[in-house]
Motif scaffolding. Structure first.
Motif, PDB file in Angstrom:
ATOM      1  N   GLY A  94      43.883 -12.379  36.340  1.00 58.46           N
ATOM      2  CA  GLY A  94      44.930 -13.009  37.126  1.00 58.46           C
ATOM      3  C   GLY A  94      45.687 -11.985  37.946  1.00 58.46           C
ATOM      4  N   PRO A  95      46.936 -12.292  38.339  1.00 62.26           N
ATOM      5  CA  PRO A  95      47.714 -11.371  39.173  1.00 62.26           C
ATOM      6  C   PRO A  95      47.959 -10.037  38.477  1.00 62.26           C
ATOM      7  N   ASP A  96      48.010  -8.971  39.265  1.00 65.48           N
ATOM      8  CA  ASP A  96      48.306  -7.644  38.730  1.00 65.48           C
ATOM      9  C   ASP A  96      49.799  -7.555  38.411  1.00 65.48           C
ATOM     10  N   PRO A  97      50.171  -7.352  37.130  1.00 64.75           N
ATOM     11  CA  PRO A  97      51.593  -7.253  36.793  1.00 64.75           C
ATOM     12  C   PRO A  97      52.214  -5.933  37.207  1.00 64.75           C
ATOM     13  N   GLY A  98      51.359  -4.981  37.666  1.00 62.27           N
ATOM     14  CA  GLY A  98      51.878  -3.669  38.011  1.00 62.27           C
ATOM     15  C   GLY A  98      52.267  -2.897  36.765  1.00 62.27           C
ATOM     16  N   LEU A  99      53.122  -1.899  36.958  1.00 66.40           N
ATOM     17  CA  LEU A  99      53.573  -1.076  35.828  1.00 66.40           C
ATOM     18  C   LEU A  99      54.774  -1.761  35.192  1.00 66.40           C
ATOM     19  N   ALA A 100      54.494  -2.705  34.325  1.00 61.30           N
ATOM     20  CA  ALA A 100      55.541  -3.465  33.659  1.00 61.30           C
ATOM     21  C   ALA A 100      56.175  -2.625  32.554  1.00 61.30           C
ATOM     22  N   GLY A 101      57.074  -3.225  31.802  1.00 61.20           N
ATOM     23  CA  GLY A 101      57.814  -2.484  30.789  1.00 61.20           C
ATOM     24  C   GLY A 101      56.971  -1.904  29.682  1.00 61.20           C
ATOM     25  N   ASP A 102      55.717  -2.354  29.551  1.00 61.45           N
ATOM     26  CA  ASP A 102      54.852  -1.877  28.471  1.00 61.45           C
ATOM     27  C   ASP A 102      53.846  -0.837  28.954  1.00 61.45           C
ATOM     28  N   GLU A 103      54.184  -0.106  30.013  1.00 58.95           N
ATOM     29  CA  GLU A 103      53.250   0.907  30.503  1.00 58.95           C
ATOM     30  C   GLU A 103      52.923   1.930  29.414  1.00 58.95           C
ATOM     31  N   SER A 104      53.926   2.358  28.660  1.00 59.82           N
ATOM     32  CA  SER A 104      53.679   3.347  27.606  1.00 59.82           C
ATOM     33  C   SER A 104      52.697   2.812  26.575  1.00 59.82           C
ATOM     34  N   GLU A 105      52.881   1.545  26.180  1.00 64.50           N
ATOM     35  CA  GLU A 105      51.951   0.932  25.234  1.00 64.50           C
ATOM     36  C   GLU A 105      50.530   0.944  25.779  1.00 64.50           C
ATOM     37  N   ALA A 106      50.383   0.577  27.043  1.00 63.46           N
ATOM     38  CA  ALA A 106      49.057   0.554  27.659  1.00 63.46           C
ATOM     39  C   ALA A 106      48.450   1.949  27.711  1.00 63.46           C
ATOM     40  N   ASP A 107      49.263   2.950  28.054  1.00 62.55           N
ATOM     41  CA  ASP A 107      48.757   4.328  28.090  1.00 62.55           C
ATOM     42  C   ASP A 107      48.309   4.789  26.710  1.00 62.55           C
ATOM     43  N   ASP A 109      47.275   2.956  24.170  1.00 65.53           N
ATOM     44  CA  ASP A 109      46.088   2.237  23.715  1.00 65.53           C
ATOM     45  C   ASP A 109      44.829   2.701  24.437  1.00 65.53           C
ATOM     46  N   VAL A 110      44.918   2.853  25.745  1.00 65.42           N
ATOM     47  CA  VAL A 110      43.740   3.261  26.519  1.00 65.42           C
ATOM     48  C   VAL A 110      43.382   4.715  26.248  1.00 65.42           C
ATOM     49  N   ASN A 371      51.731  21.523  28.343  1.00 68.83           N
ATOM     50  CA  ASN A 371      53.108  21.737  27.926  1.00 68.83           C
ATOM     51  C   ASN A 371      54.060  20.650  28.421  1.00 68.83           C
ATOM     52  N   ASN A 372      53.518  19.627  29.055  1.00 66.81           N
ATOM     53  CA  ASN A 372      54.372  18.590  29.632  1.00 66.81           C
ATOM     54  C   ASN A 372      53.724  17.220  29.414  1.00 66.81           C
ATOM     55  N   LEU A 373      53.890  16.705  28.199  1.00 67.25           N
ATOM     56  CA  LEU A 373      53.287  15.436  27.803  1.00 67.25           C
ATOM     57  C   LEU A 373      54.339  14.557  27.141  1.00 67.25           C
ATOM     58  N   ALA A 374      54.096  13.276  27.104  1.00 67.50           N
ATOM     59  CA  ALA A 374      55.008  12.340  26.448  1.00 67.50           C
ATOM     60  C   ALA A 374      54.621  12.200  24.983  1.00 67.50           C
ATOM     61  N   GLY A 375      55.617  12.165  24.097  1.00 67.47           N
ATOM     62  CA  GLY A 375      55.368  12.049  22.675  1.00 67.47           C
ATOM     63  C   GLY A 375      55.668  10.655  22.158  1.00 67.47           C
ATOM     64  N   PHE A 376      54.820  10.178  21.250  1.00 64.79           N
ATOM     65  CA  PHE A 376      54.997   8.850  20.678  1.00 64.79           C
ATOM     66  C   PHE A 376      54.499   8.821  19.238  1.00 64.79           C
ATOM     67  N   GLY A 377      55.009   7.855  18.489  1.00 69.57           N
ATOM     68  CA  GLY A 377      54.441   7.497  17.203  1.00 69.57           C
ATOM     69  C   GLY A 377      54.296   5.985  17.162  1.00 69.57           C
ATOM     70  N   GLY A 378      53.899   5.473  16.017  1.00 68.59           N
ATOM     71  CA  GLY A 378      53.793   4.026  15.860  1.00 68.59           C
ATOM     72  C   GLY A 378      52.413   3.595  15.427  1.00 68.59           C
ATOM     73  N   THR A 379      52.352   2.419  14.805  1.00 69.02           N
ATOM     74  CA  THR A 379      51.059   1.904  14.379  1.00 69.02           C
ATOM     75  C   THR A 379      50.200   1.527  15.567  1.00 69.02           C
ATOM     76  N   SER A 380      50.792   1.446  16.747  1.00 71.55           N
ATOM     77  CA  SER A 380      49.983   1.282  17.963  1.00 71.55           C
ATOM     78  C   SER A 380      48.943   2.384  18.075  1.00 71.55           C
ATOM     79  N   VAL A 381      49.370   3.612  17.845  1.00 75.06           N
ATOM     80  CA  VAL A 381      48.452   4.736  18.006  1.00 75.06           C
ATOM     81  C   VAL A 381      47.415   4.720  16.882  1.00 75.06           C
ATOM     82  N   ALA A 382      47.856   4.441  15.673  1.00 74.01           N
ATOM     83  CA  ALA A 382      46.905   4.355  14.570  1.00 74.01           C
ATOM     84  C   ALA A 382      45.859   3.283  14.837  1.00 74.01           C
TER      85      ALA A 382
END
Length: 382
Positions: A94-107, A109-110, A371-382
């Motif tokens: 469907g339509p491209d939602p663009g970079l919505a609020g869940d961009e970090s989640e998408a990054d 997961d992919v 030396n310049n990356l975003a840090g995350f945790g969560g069961t998303s990554v697991a």
């Protein structure tokens, strides 16, 4: 399979990632990169023998698009195969939602699906949410309706209570259909500890208020529920980590790191054994010095108990999935109910100095490097 409208309490599923919370007591951070993960969980021998995702496809569901250059940069930094057409396909449902609020989640997961199964093809399905249906649900429906891949990864959650009777039935039927088609569905269990209906990750720490609960997206008998752990290395990190990174892969882990419960709250026994506070959890949770740790943040799990409800009040809860015949083994409760998680991997957001890294350039001053990356945790990554 149809669709359903979520109740008024929460119109969307929650992405299951958290931001890093800090470093260890010496001020050092030990971030987990792809080759760190491969070292810690003994994936390197599999890669070396050709078991690296070649010939497999993983479907990842999302409701925000991504910047392809972020994936390219992530794979380049960590010496992984580039995300060409054989390794990554972005499918707009469907339509491209663009970079919505869940961009970090998408990054997350992919990038991390391809960080471990480094030669697999990642089909990232993106759907824009509508007034009645969550984009995550539309993406999952697309994967199953089109029999897109033998593996489906979903890193969103919502507690059984707030999903209501219709919402729980929707995912029970959806994941059952996936299983009938031979699709293995992996769902993160959540980052709210045992209080799955409390999503208190805002600016003000809040205690749990909604009781014991688990995610209904993860609790069916037809999916694998993936929980989260923390590394037990706070007192001796250099036993498990090198002081410098490998110049080719960026790795610094030496081998397997013992794991413990991921628990960011004042009930964590580390406050008594390491940090010098009381050994009594109640005392610590009433200590004004620990007000920043009155959160419901940690690896989630528990027993299914609310597959039928009005979607709002805990007193309306009944039901709960029965224990599937395959859920047996040491430590599995003899309660006759579905218990989660099924498996757990490291997922902490830095409580003792460890977390995962991704490339998200618009969150790191416009560029990514080692030396310049975003840090995350969560069961998303697991």
């Amino acid at each position: 399979m149809g669709s359903y409208s979520k109740n008024s309490h929460s119109l969307t599923s929650n992405p299951l990632f958290t931001f890093p919370g800090g470093c260890d007591q010496d001020g050092n951070c030990y971030a987990v990169s792809p080759y760190d993960f491969a070292t810690i969980y003994n994936v390197l021998p599999l890669w070396n023998s050709g078991i690296d995702g070649t010939g497999e496809t993983i479907a990842v569901v999302g409701r925000s698009n991504i910047v392809l250059q972020d994936v390219t940069s992530f794979r380049s930094i960590f010496n992984l195969p580039p995300p060409d057409a054989s390794h990554l396909q972005i499918i707009l449902n469907g339509p491209d939602p663009g970079l919505a609020g869940d961009e970090s989640e998408a990054d997350i997961d992919v990038q991390w699906s391809g960080a471990v199964a480094k030669n697999a093809k990642i089909d990232f399905v993106v759907s824009e949410s509508t007034e009645t249906t969550d984009g995550v649900d539309l993406s999952a429906l697309y994967v199953i309706d089109n029999n897109l891949a033998p593996i489906l990864s979903e890193s969103f959650g919502q507690c059984e209570l707030f999903m209501g009777t219709a919402g729980n039935a929707f995912f029970q039927n959806l994941w059952q259909q996936a299983a009938a088609q031979g699709i293995s569905v992996f769902v993160s269990t959540g980052d709210n500890g045992s209080s799955g209906c409390d999503n208190n990750q805002g600016t003000v720490p809040q205690p749990a208020e909604d009781g014991l609960a688990i995610s209904g997206i993860a609790s069916t008998q037809f999916n694998v529920a993936v929980g989260g752990t923390d590394f037990n290395d706070i007192t001796n990190p250099l036993t498990f980590w090198n002081a410098t990174n490998d110049p080719t892969t960026g790795a610094s882990a030496k081998g397997y790191i013992p794991e413990t419960t991921w628990n960011n709250t004042c009930t964590n026994s580390l406050f008594g054994s390491v940090a010098g506070f009381s050994a009594n959890a109640e005392t610590n949770c009433n200590n004004s010095q620990l007000v920043d740790f009155v959160w419901t943040v940690g690896g989630s799990g528990g027993v299914s108990s609310c597959t039928t409800s009005n979607g709002n009040t805990p007193s309306s809860c009944t039901g709960g999935y029965s224990k599937p015949i395959w859920q047996t083994g040491a430590g599995v409760p003899s309660d006759g109910k579905r218990d989660i998680p099924d498996v757990s991997l490291f997922a902490s957001n830095g409580f003792v100095g460890n977390f995962y890294v991704i490339c998200e350039a618009d969150a790191t001053n416009g560029f990514c490097n080692i030396n310049n990356l975003a840090g995350f945790g969560g069961t998303s990554v697991a």
